[in-house]
Design a protein around this motif. Structure first.
Motif, PDB file in Angstrom:
ATOM      1  N   ILE A  62       0.873  -1.171   0.000  1.00 39.65           N
ATOM      2  CA  ILE A  62       0.000   0.000   0.000  1.00 39.65           C
ATOM      3  C   ILE A  62       0.914   1.226   0.000  1.00 39.65           C
ATOM      4  N   ASP A  63       0.551   2.256  -0.784  1.00 47.68           N
ATOM      5  CA  ASP A  63       1.340   3.493  -0.840  1.00 47.68           C
ATOM      6  C   ASP A  63       2.786   3.236  -1.251  1.00 47.68           C
ATOM      7  N   ILE A  64       2.974   2.457  -2.309  1.00 50.84           N
ATOM      8  CA  ILE A  64       4.336   2.114  -2.716  1.00 50.84           C
ATOM      9  C   ILE A  64       4.784   2.844  -3.982  1.00 50.84           C
ATOM     10  N   CYS A  65       3.906   3.667  -4.575  1.00 51.34           N
ATOM     11  CA  CYS A  65       4.346   4.446  -5.739  1.00 51.34           C
ATOM     12  C   CYS A  65       3.546   5.742  -5.849  1.00 51.34           C
ATOM     13  N   GLU A  66       4.084   6.650  -6.629  1.00 49.98           N
ATOM     14  CA  GLU A  66       3.447   7.957  -6.807  1.00 49.98           C
ATOM     15  C   GLU A  66       2.277   7.857  -7.787  1.00 49.98           C
ATOM     16  N   PRO A  67       1.299   8.759  -7.652  1.00 48.11           N
ATOM     17  CA  PRO A  67       0.147   8.742  -8.567  1.00 48.11           C
ATOM     18  C   PRO A  67       0.522   8.939 -10.032  1.00 48.11           C
ATOM     19  N   THR A  68       1.688   9.521 -10.262  1.00 49.72           N
ATOM     20  CA  THR A  68       2.125   9.754 -11.642  1.00 49.72           C
ATOM     21  C   THR A  68       2.899   8.571 -12.216  1.00 49.72           C
ATOM     22  N   ASP A  69       3.196   7.570 -11.374  1.00 47.74           N
ATOM     23  CA  ASP A  69       3.911   6.386 -11.831  1.00 47.74           C
ATOM     24  C   ASP A  69       2.950   5.379 -12.458  1.00 47.74           C
ATOM     25  N   ILE A  70       3.507   4.398 -13.157  1.00 47.24           N
ATOM     26  CA  ILE A  70       2.725   3.281 -13.695  1.00 47.24           C
ATOM     27  C   ILE A  70       3.154   2.018 -12.971  1.00 47.24           C
ATOM     28  N   MET A  71       2.224   1.392 -12.292  1.00 49.54           N
ATOM     29  CA  MET A  71       2.498   0.156 -11.568  1.00 49.54           C
ATOM     30  C   MET A  71       1.968  -0.994 -12.413  1.00 49.54           C
ATOM     31  N   THR A  72       2.849  -1.764 -13.005  1.00 50.74           N
ATOM     32  CA  THR A  72       2.417  -2.887 -13.837  1.00 50.74           C
ATOM     33  C   THR A  72       2.171  -4.124 -12.979  1.00 50.74           C
ATOM     34  N   VAL A  73       1.495  -5.096 -13.554  1.00 50.30           N
ATOM     35  CA  VAL A  73       1.273  -6.358 -12.846  1.00 50.30           C
ATOM     36  C   VAL A  73       2.613  -7.021 -12.543  1.00 50.30           C
ATOM     37  N   ALA A  74       3.555  -6.916 -13.475  1.00 44.86           N
ATOM     38  CA  ALA A  74       4.881  -7.498 -13.262  1.00 44.86           C
ATOM     39  C   ALA A  74       5.586  -6.830 -12.086  1.00 44.86           C
ATOM     40  N   ASP A  75       5.444  -5.505 -11.966  1.00 50.23           N
ATOM     41  CA  ASP A  75       6.032  -4.782 -10.829  1.00 50.23           C
ATOM     42  C   ASP A  75       5.429  -5.279  -9.522  1.00 50.23           C
ATOM     43  N   TYR A  76       4.094  -5.376  -9.520  1.00 49.61           N
ATOM     44  CA  TYR A  76       3.420  -5.834  -8.304  1.00 49.61           C
ATOM     45  C   TYR A  76       3.860  -7.254  -7.948  1.00 49.61           C
ATOM     46  N   GLN A  77       3.856  -8.125  -8.923  1.00 49.23           N
ATOM     47  CA  GLN A  77       4.232  -9.518  -8.682  1.00 49.23           C
ATOM     48  C   GLN A  77       5.631  -9.609  -8.082  1.00 49.23           C
ATOM     49  N   GLU A  78       6.551  -8.852  -8.627  1.00 55.51           N
ATOM     50  CA  GLU A  78       7.930  -8.890  -8.154  1.00 55.51           C
ATOM     51  C   GLU A  78       8.010  -8.497  -6.678  1.00 55.51           C
ATOM     52  N   GLN A  79       7.303  -7.433  -6.314  1.00 51.85           N
ATOM     53  CA  GLN A  79       7.357  -6.967  -4.930  1.00 51.85           C
ATOM     54  C   GLN A  79       6.649  -7.933  -3.986  1.00 51.85           C
ATOM     55  N   ALA A  80       5.511  -8.470  -4.421  1.00 51.68           N
ATOM     56  CA  ALA A  80       4.782  -9.428  -3.582  1.00 51.68           C
ATOM     57  C   ALA A  80       5.593 -10.696  -3.367  1.00 51.68           C
ATOM     58  N   GLN A  81       6.173 -11.212  -4.440  1.00 51.55           N
ATOM     59  CA  GLN A  81       6.971 -12.433  -4.331  1.00 51.55           C
ATOM     60  C   GLN A  81       8.196 -12.227  -3.443  1.00 51.55           C
ATOM     61  N   ALA A  82       8.793 -11.036  -3.497  1.00 53.60           N
ATOM     62  CA  ALA A  82       9.956 -10.740  -2.660  1.00 53.60           C
ATOM     63  C   ALA A  82       9.572 -10.739  -1.184  1.00 53.60           C
ATOM     64  N   LEU A  83       8.420 -10.159  -0.865  1.00 50.84           N
ATOM     65  CA  LEU A  83       7.957 -10.133   0.528  1.00 50.84           C
ATOM     66  C   LEU A  83       7.668 -11.543   1.037  1.00 50.84           C
ATOM     67  N   ILE A  84       7.037 -12.344   0.192  1.00 53.14           N
ATOM     68  CA  ILE A  84       6.705 -13.714   0.594  1.00 53.14           C
ATOM     69  C   ILE A  84       7.985 -14.533   0.750  1.00 53.14           C
ATOM     70  N   ALA A  85       8.919 -14.365  -0.170  1.00 53.23           N
ATOM     71  CA  ALA A  85      10.169 -15.119  -0.111  1.00 53.23           C
ATOM     72  C   ALA A  85      10.998 -14.744   1.112  1.00 53.23           C
ATOM     73  N   ALA A  86      10.891 -13.465   1.519  1.00 59.52           N
ATOM     74  CA  ALA A  86      11.648 -13.014   2.686  1.00 59.52           C
ATOM     75  C   ALA A  86      11.173 -13.706   3.955  1.00 59.52           C
ATOM     76  N   GLY A  87       9.887 -14.102   3.944  1.00 58.95           N
ATOM     77  CA  GLY A  87       9.334 -14.843   5.067  1.00 58.95           C
ATOM     78  C   GLY A  87       9.380 -14.042   6.352  1.00 58.95           C
ATOM     79  N   GLY A  88       9.738 -14.698   7.444  1.00 59.40           N
ATOM     80  CA  GLY A  88       9.787 -14.032   8.733  1.00 59.40           C
ATOM     81  C   GLY A  88       8.514 -14.196   9.522  1.00 59.40           C
ATOM     82  N   VAL A  89       7.391 -14.122   8.838  1.00 58.46           N
ATOM     83  CA  VAL A  89       6.085 -14.309   9.471  1.00 58.46           C
ATOM     84  C   VAL A  89       5.278 -15.287   8.624  1.00 58.46           C
TER      85      VAL A  89
END
Length: 299
Positions: A62-89
């Motif tokens: 949430i709140d990870i890019c500016e309104p003037t940016d373009i957030m692609t599905v590939a961008d989202y996937q990359e960030q989500a997968q990184a968080l999941i891979a990092a684990g911890g919880v």
């Protein structure tokens, strides 16, 4: 091993509230799967979790890019997968109504990393759909087996990917499902009851200051900002320009939200992996809690 629990469904079915309740019991975090909540400052109209909810449970994506940016599905996937891979919880909750975001994670979609090319698109658009489709048939006949001859958006995207990368989009797509356990929970609601929920939420957004939010964003970024042409913002923008009354803006927002919810239901319906729960059940929390406990004990 990280375990992932998805909570999905149409807008206004109560996904966020259920997710916070489950996260508090599980002591876990929430990953948002909403294509507009990724943008900063677009708060009320996107129904972002409240400050109180975000203080109770850590929310990510949430709140990870500016309104003037373009957030692609590939961008989202990359960030989500990184968080999941990092684990911890573990488990983690993936929560939202953007089906493509959810699918990109749970099915491991292979997505060509090609950002929109405005100049190329404008050139292609002048040719017309029939000619574009004929071009695609020559370049990538495999793709045309999955793209309808009248589907302008997907035809244009397939050509765009080809001209940027030099490779057919059909050769760059596919799936690589993750190896961690996933439970997918969906919330459904009677159409009439959902209409009431949507009406109430629209009224609440106005009460919370949606008009002021749209006015501020229009002044800061200009009325032509693409995000200001999305659900809730476009209707209030019409009110601010004097084209319609505030009451008409409310009615249009509710109408367009109901139409959007219908499209979401259509998107999620074909996926048998989703286990559906009635959002209006008096014991919804306990039903979902029991299912989650079974999932966690089985894997």
């Amino acid at each position: 091993m990280t375990k992932l629990i998805v909570i999905c469904g149409a807008t206004a079915t109560g996904k966020s509230g259920l997710a916070v309740a489950m996260a508090l019991r599980l002591g876990c975090v929430i990953l948002s799967a909403d294509s507009r909540q990724v943008y900063r400052e677009f708060d009320i109209g996107t129904a972002k979790p409240t400050v109180a909810e975000r203080n109770l449970v850590p929310h990510y994506l949430i709140d990870i890019c500016e309104p003037t940016d373009i957030m692609t599905v590939a961008d989202y996937q990359e960030q989500a997968q990184a968080l999941i891979a990092a684990g911890g919880v573990s488990p983690m909750l993936l929560v939202g109504g953007t089906g493509l975001y959810i699918r990109s994670v749970v099915q491991g979609m292979k997505i060509p990393r090609v950002a929109p090319q405005p100049e190329l698109r404008s050139q292609l658009e002048t040719l017309g759909q029939s000619q574009l489709y004929a071009m695609l048939q020559q370049i990538d006949p495999v793709a045309t087996q999955k793209i309808h001859p009248h589907d302008f958006v997907r035809t244009l995207r397939a050509l765009e990917v080809y001209y940027v990368t030099g490779n057919p989009i059909s050769q760059q797509q596919g799936e690589n499902p993750p190896n961690y356990p996933i439970l997918q929970i969906g919330l459904h609601c009677d159409v009439e009851k959902l209409g009431v929920r949507i009406h109430k939420r629209t009224e609440q957004m106005i009460a919370d200051g949606l008009v002021a939010e749209v006015e501020y964003l229009s002044q800061k970024y200009g009325v032509d900002l693409p995000l200001l042409n999305t659900l809730g913002y476009q209707e209030i923008k019409q009110y601010l320009t004097g084209d319609i009354s505030l009451e008409e803006a409310k009615q249009l927002t509710a109408l367009h939200t109901r139409q959007f919810a219908k499209r979401q239901r259509t998107w999620f319906r074909p996926y048998p992996q989703i286990e559906w729960f009635n959002a209006d059940s008096a014991d919804l929390l306990e039903q979902v809690w029991q299912r989650i406990n079974k999932f966690l004990s089985d894997v």
